[in-house]
Design an enzyme around this catalytic site. Structure first.
Site, PDB file in Angstrom:
ATOM      1  N   ASP A  93      -4.253  -8.594  -4.105  1.00 13.04           N
ATOM      2  CA  ASP A  93      -4.332  -9.475  -3.177  1.00 13.04           C
ATOM      3  C   ASP A  93      -4.644 -10.789  -3.753  1.00 13.04           C
ATOM      4  O   ASP A  93      -4.246 -11.926  -3.419  1.00 13.04           O
ATOM      5  CB  ASP A  93      -5.611  -9.093  -2.108  1.00 13.04           C
ATOM      6  CG  ASP A  93      -5.108  -8.024  -1.234  1.00 13.04           C
ATOM      7  OD1 ASP A  93      -4.079  -8.411  -0.552  1.00 13.04           O
ATOM      8  OD2 ASP A  93      -5.886  -7.090  -0.966  1.00 13.04           O
ATOM      9  N   ARG A 131       2.743  -9.532  -0.428  1.00 10.77           N
ATOM     10  CA  ARG A 131       2.965  -8.480  -1.486  1.00 10.77           C
ATOM     11  C   ARG A 131       3.827  -7.554  -0.865  1.00 10.77           C
ATOM     12  O   ARG A 131       4.246  -6.897  -1.690  1.00 10.77           O
ATOM     13  CB  ARG A 131       1.578  -7.905  -1.772  1.00 10.77           C
ATOM     14  CG  ARG A 131       0.842  -7.293  -0.865  1.00 10.77           C
ATOM     15  CD  ARG A 131      -0.889  -6.979  -1.351  1.00 10.77           C
ATOM     16  NE  ARG A 131      -1.056  -5.567  -1.594  1.00 10.77           N
ATOM     17  CZ  ARG A 131      -2.270  -4.985  -1.657  1.00 10.77           C
ATOM     18  NH1 ARG A 131      -3.360  -5.773  -1.344  1.00 10.77           N
ATOM     19  NH2 ARG A 131      -2.312  -3.995  -2.179  1.00 10.77           N
ATOM     20  N   HIS A 180       0.900  -1.199  -0.076  1.00 16.59           N
ATOM     21  CA  HIS A 180      -0.059  -0.031  -0.134  1.00 16.59           C
ATOM     22  C   HIS A 180       0.818   1.424  -0.090  1.00 16.59           C
ATOM     23  O   HIS A 180       0.499   2.349  -0.636  1.00 16.59           O
ATOM     24  CB  HIS A 180      -0.929   0.001   1.170  1.00 16.59           C
ATOM     25  CG  HIS A 180      -1.890  -1.255   0.872  1.00 16.59           C
ATOM     26  ND1 HIS A 180      -2.239  -2.123   1.906  1.00 16.59           N
ATOM     27  CD2 HIS A 180      -2.987  -1.311  -0.015  1.00 16.59           C
ATOM     28  CE1 HIS A 180      -2.947  -2.939   1.411  1.00 16.59           C
ATOM     29  NE2 HIS A 180      -3.810  -2.447   0.199  1.00 16.59           N
ATOM     30  N   GLU A 208     -11.016 -10.965  -4.352  1.00 17.33           N
ATOM     31  CA  GLU A 208      -9.378 -11.018  -3.989  1.00 17.33           C
ATOM     32  C   GLU A 208      -8.782 -12.058  -3.332  1.00 17.33           C
ATOM     33  O   GLU A 208      -7.805 -12.289  -2.817  1.00 17.33           O
ATOM     34  CB  GLU A 208      -9.047  -9.728  -3.350  1.00 17.33           C
ATOM     35  CG  GLU A 208      -9.809  -9.048  -2.185  1.00 17.33           C
ATOM     36  CD  GLU A 208      -9.648  -7.803  -1.693  1.00 17.33           C
ATOM     37  OE1 GLU A 208      -8.630  -7.295  -2.241  1.00 17.33           O
ATOM     38  OE2 GLU A 208     -10.360  -7.199  -1.012  1.00 17.33           O
ATOM     39  N   CYS A 267      -9.623  -3.802 -10.249  1.00 15.54           N
ATOM     40  CA  CYS A 267      -9.157  -2.447  -9.786  1.00 15.54           C
ATOM     41  C   CYS A 267      -7.815  -2.706  -9.213  1.00 15.54           C
ATOM     42  O   CYS A 267      -7.361  -1.631  -8.689  1.00 15.54           O
ATOM     43  CB  CYS A 267     -10.266  -1.854  -8.557  1.00 15.54           C
ATOM     44  SG  CYS A 267     -10.399  -3.150  -7.482  1.00 15.54           S
TER      45      CYS A 267
END
Ligand code: PEP
Ligand code: MG
Length: 573
Positions: free
Chosen positions: A459, A469, A191, A435, A506
């Site tokens: 995800d 990630r 993020h 996800e 997305c």
């Protein structure tokens, strides 16, 4: 000249002097507190004391469970320190009499005690000062988190080098006007990386030890596109990168003509191109891109860097403003996906202490644990629905029960508002993020309860491939072109379309021009991409022939390795 290769996290080139952020460094400066504000400073100190007591309670529960009562005695010792008049009386006295900030009063007091401890001959007693410092550090951390402007020490126009940056830190980067950043830890879809892209700050992560190799003041080139950091570059490298910087600017200018043009393939297939909103800083840029809506409003930023969850009024204001700015285009607001690498100071203790936070109490799981906080967000979203076309999106769904529980809360929130006299239009649509692999496999059932679906590839890839990630050690395994990922995506889109519902992508994969032909071939209805990549992706789509993408995807789906898929895409040109 030293070149270090890392993971490209946010595109662009930055050239400038480095500013190295020391790890774990707690810098306490003396601040003058006006006489009429000292009582507030004392109150802030007392709140930090309470929080530290709560920390100790939580630690005690864990220690009792894992190590037993004997070890838990240490916690009692820490409690005694916290209750010592040196802490409870002396620190407030200093604040009041010397008009100084709580951090400074505390660290001065600790220093004085340390000097006294040093004189003690008995080793056992002398060593008790470590306990004192342990407790003092906890207290300081609480104080600094409440008031600290993270990264406020960064000098303007520097390239920030750090061991790690949290998403909450990243939100301050723009304020601090950093040119770019490089970190030892992190992955492409962390993020922190996503926020850097939204803020248009070039970034390279996963560099292992860049924070030790660079010293503050070193000249550094940061190549966020290739994932390179060049320390003390040669004159030749500097010249080359300055030219490249110019070229990027020119390319971006050339993309401007695409603003306002429809997003359709050369053979006329119209695709919806939506934008992701990660912080309010972006809204102006986003609106100017004239997207078909917001496909993913990541509401988490509202919950970061604060100790109290945002109120219904504050959230209503924000969502209404965004809904109005986009109207009549839709805005899909995702309920906060806190947890994973997005930690908050809200006192929701569990996510702070998990060993494996991406598998833990995150997204819908966390909010169903704290339904009162969840409901406030749902009420705010409903209230904003009067100002534009608003939809709700649930993150991290893995079961039918989660959707039903969320729906119950949404219905409750709706009824409450109506009975309070709030006029609401037609019910708000509710969608789910897909996800988690379980959600893909069970999608035919889950679709009975939702109106639409958004594919969260960031995800999904991490969970399908079991690759954290944000873990730089396995970032080479994080792979959108892995055939298993493509198969999962195909399965998901097929399920959604069988039920005649709408599906968008997305995750970052939608912003990757190499992956776009495959996603178009899958037949997804919409793409929601970062503002940074919006025009580039529109350009890619406008150069595609839809009728070519289906056979291309068909071929990719017969392949056994990512290398083959990537070669196929390269050959396509
Ligand atoms: C995703 O997982 O792809 C996604 C869009 O959500 P986030 O990156 O916020 O987890
Ligand atoms: Mg996600």
């Amino acid at each position: 000249m030293i070149i270090i290769k890392g993971v490209p996290a946010s595109p662009g080139i930055a050239i400038g002097k480095a500013y190295v952020l020391e790890d774990e460094e707690i810098v306490v400066s003396r601040q003058e507190i006006p006489k009429d504000k000292v009582h507030l400073e004392v109150k802030r100190f007392k709140q930090a004391l309470e929080k530290t007591h709560r920390d100790l309670d939580n630690t005690e529960v864990k220690v009792l469970k894992t190590l037993g009562r004997e070890h838990a005695k240490l916690i009692d010792a820490h409690r005694l320190i916290l209750r010592d008049p040196l802490i409870t009386k002396e620190v407030p006295r200093r604040i009041v009499e010397e008009h100084v900030n709580a951090e400074f009063a505390l660290s001065e007091t600790l220093e004085r005690v340390n000097q006294a401890f040093e004189k003690i001959e008995d080793e056992f007693f002398r060593d008790r000062r470590h306990d004192l410092f342990d407790v003092g550090k906890r207290l300081l951390e609480h104080l600094l988190r409440q008031e600290r402007k993270p990264l406020s020490t960064v000098r303007e126009s520097a390239i920030l080098i750090a061991r790690n940056l949290l998403p909450s830190d990243t939100l301050h980067l723009r304020e601090a006007k950093v040119l770019g950043f490089a970190t030892d830890l992190g992955g492409r879809t962390s993020h922190t990386a996503i926020l850097a892209q939204s803020l248009e700050i070039p970034a390279v992560v996963g560099l292992s030890d860049v924070s030790r190799q660079v010293k503050s003041g070193d000249v550094v080139i940061l190549d966020g596109t290739q994932g390179l950091v060049i320390i003390s570059p040669s004159a030749e490298a500097l010249g080359r990168y300055e030219k490249a910087q110019q070229k990027v600017l020119q390319e971006e200018k050339a993309l401007e003509v695409l603003r306002g043009l429809p997003c359709q393939t050369t053979d006329g297939r119209r695709l919806e191109l939506l934008a992701n909103l990660d912080s309010l800083d972006e809204i102006k840029t986003l609106v100017s891109l004239r997207p078909d809506g917001i496909g993913l409003f990541r509401s988490e930023f509202l919950y970061l860097n604060r100790t109290v969850a945002p109120s219904e009024e504050e959230q209503t204001r924000v969502y209404s403003q965004v809904a109005e700015s986009l109207s009549p285009q839709p805005v899909i607001i995702r309920t906060a996906d806190i947890g994973g690498d997005r930690l908050t100071e809200l006192g929701l203790e569990a996510p702070k202490e998990e060993v494996n936070p991406f598998m833990g109490l995150r997204g819908i799981r966390l909010f169903l644990r704290y339904p009162e906080i969840f409901k406030i967000q749902l009420r705010a979203i409903l209230r904003a629905s009067c100002k534009g076309r608003v939809k709700v999106l649930l993150p991290m769904v893995s079961s039918l029960g989660e959707i039903r529980s969320a729906k119950r809360l949404l219905v409750q929130a709706h009824q409450e508002l109506v009975s309070e006299g709030v006029k609401l239009e037609s019910p708000v649509e509710m969608g789910m993020m897909v996800e988690i692999p379980a959600a893909v496999v069970l999608l035919d059932f889950l679709l009975e309860e939702v109106d639409f679906v958004s594919l969260g590839t960031n995800d999904l890839i991490q969970y399908v491939l079991a690759v954290d990630r944000v873990n730089e050690h396995v970032s080479h395994l994080y792979d959108p072109f892995h055939p298993s990922v493509l198969r999962f995506l195909q399965m998901a889109v097929e399920s959604v379309h069988k039920k005649g519902k709408w599906v968008s992508v997305c995750g970052e994969m939608a912003s990757d021009h190499r992956a776009v032909p495959l996603l178009v071939g899958l037949g997804v209805d919409a793409f929601s991409v970062s503002t940074r990549m919006f025009l580039r992706i529109k350009q890619t789509m406008r150069s595609l022939k839809f009728s070519d993408t289906k056979p291309l995807l068909g071929k990719a789906l017969t392949m056994a390795t990512s290398e083959e898929v990537q070669k196929l895409l390269e050959e396509r040109g």
